[in-house]
Design an enzyme around this catalytic site. Structure first.
Site, PDB file in Angstrom:
ATOM      1  CG  LEU A 192     -10.225  -1.924 -19.177  1.00 45.05           C
ATOM      2  CD1 LEU A 192      -9.762  -1.585 -17.763  1.00 45.05           C
ATOM      3  CD2 LEU A 192      -9.897  -0.799 -20.134  1.00 45.05           C
ATOM      4  CG  ASP A 193      -5.494  -4.298 -23.440  1.00 44.45           C
ATOM      5  OD1 ASP A 193      -4.627  -4.450 -22.560  1.00 44.45           O
ATOM      6  OD2 ASP A 193      -5.669  -3.221 -24.046  1.00 44.45           O
ATOM      7  CB  VAL A 194      -4.835  -9.631 -20.932  1.00 42.21           C
ATOM      8  CG1 VAL A 194      -3.726  -9.495 -21.969  1.00 42.21           C
ATOM      9  CG2 VAL A 194      -4.401 -10.509 -19.777  1.00 42.21           C
TER      10      VAL A 194
END
Length: 418
Positions: free
Chosen positions: A282-284
């Site tokens: 999952l992106d930041v």
């Protein structure tokens, strides 16, 4: 004297009679010599005359044996009905024998009653329209003779498992499971010659090894014989954390498991600490459900596109959402040269404590930033994005941000099933 004379005359007359009729009786009987004639001295003379048995008829000599002539069996008993069997002997020639061959006896013993032709004829007579169904029923009703697997003793199975069975795991996989490094980094260590197996440098990551039997050293440190057990966690990822071991490890999601890893030695003495990693990313800026484990095979199965698992996201949107936006999102967009379309796009009802509109978007492609690209292509801006479901497993509503739970077999089955 008179009696003796009478006897002599009678014998002489018989002798003459035999000479005169020799041509007619010679083939049926012959008289014995005179000493075998007996008589009594009584007034009534009685003679005891015996005849020789007839000579047996000579049997015709058999013709010369040819390719189609078979010798008659010698043990034929008179009055006994025998069925000849024509078999080919070990020398390749045909011969007769009174007993059936062993192969026929074995076939008769193992044969089943009934034939497929008879069953097909009966089904056609009973019902022509449902012939196939009746035939299938008959086939299923006939029990199949399956050979049972051979039974081996415990000692034989133990010897096979210890000496003959191709057991073991790839060296790179063993090192990664023991917490040395990632699979790719372990392969680099092996290529650099920093790994020895049983005293010899090993440069092949595919080498099969067993940590319980083989002596493995990495950079001069002995690898423990025992491997850590497989663990699976569901984490509610907070915003600002990355899903890999970056330069700033304090912001990695793995740092959220420090308390679990620090207490590992107390609970599992002598067992190496597991190397945890995330399944997918999952992106930041995205929060929500992410799976953390040390099982590489499970992670590969879950994240591979062939699994075709759906993932559900809740996107909070800045601004108003109209019908045209929903149509644009449902039509999809092109990401990395591939046109991606969502499975479901739904506008959720507004909540009292949330003033922004929320969209429920379900995708299965798993492309990088897929949901963000779909919303951006529709002319909307995402305020926050949260993943709430993977496959058939939903993020527990009572699981706080930054917290995790260990998954049980029921949860793992729900992950890979819709």
């Amino acid at each position: 004297m008179a009696a003796a004379a009478t006897v002599a005359m009678a014998a002489l007359s018989l002798h003459r009679l035999s000479k005169s009729h020799t041509h007619s009786y010679s083939h049926t009987y012959s008289f014995r010599t005179l000493p075998r004639l007996t008589c009594s001295l009584s007034s009534s003379l009685k003679f005891n005359i015996s005849f020789a048995p007839p000579k047996p008829k000579p049997k015709p000599e058999p013709e010369t044996e040819g390719p189609n002539q078979f010798p008659e069996p010698e043990d034929v008993t008179a009055g006994q009905l025998l069925i000849p069997w024509i078999v080919r002997g070990e020398d390749g020639n045909l011969k007769l024998q009174s007993e059936p061959p062993p192969s026929l006896l074995n076939a008769l013993a193992t044969a089943q009653t009934g034939t497929k032709k008879e069953k097909k004829q009966t089904t056609k007579k009973n019902n022509n329209n449902n012939g196939e169904k009746e035939e299938n029923k008959l086939r299923s009703s006939v029990p199949l003779q399956r050979s049972k697997p051979p039974q081996y003793s415990k000692a034989a199975r133990r010897f096979y498992n210890q000496n003959l069975k191709d057991s073991g795991t790839r060296l790179s996989k063993v090192l990664a499971a023991s917490g040395v490094a990632s699979r790719r980094s372990c392969e680099e260590l092996i290529f650099e010659g920093k790994v020895t197996v049983n005293g010899s440098v090993c440069n092949t990551p595919q080498t099969r090894v067993d940590p319980a039997k083989d002596v493995i050293y990495v950079n001069g440190n002995r690898l423990p014989k025992r491997q850590p057990r497989k663990v699976y966690f569901a984490l509610n990822k907070p915003k600002g954390y990355i899903c890999s071991f970056g330069g700033n490890e304090s912001k990695s999601v793995i740092s959220l498991f420090d308390d679990y890893l620090n207490s590992w030695d107390k609970k599992h003495s002598g067992v190496p600490m597991p190397r945890l990693f995330t399944v997918g990313r999952l992106d930041v800026a995205t929060t929500g459900l992410i799976i953390v484990t040390n099982d590489g095979d499970f992670a590969q199965k879950l994240s591979h596109p062939s699994s075709n698992l759906s993932k559900e996201y809740i996107a909070t949107i800045d601004g108003s959402v109209h019908k045209r936006h929903l149509i644009a999102i449902s039509e999809g967009t092109t990401i990395e040269g591939v046109h991606c379309t969502p499975d479901i796009v739904e506008l959720l009802p507004r909540q009292p404590d949330v003033q922004r509109a929320r969209l429920r978007i379900v995708v299965h492609e798993g492309r990088k930033h897929e949901v963000r690209e779909l919303v951006k292509n529709a002319g909307l801006e995402i305020h926050s994005l949260k993943r709430v479901r993977i496959g058939g497993f939903k993020l527990p509503s009572d699981l706080g941000i930054g917290q995790y739970i260990e998954l049980n077999p029921t949860n793992l089955n729900a992950l890979v099933m819709e």
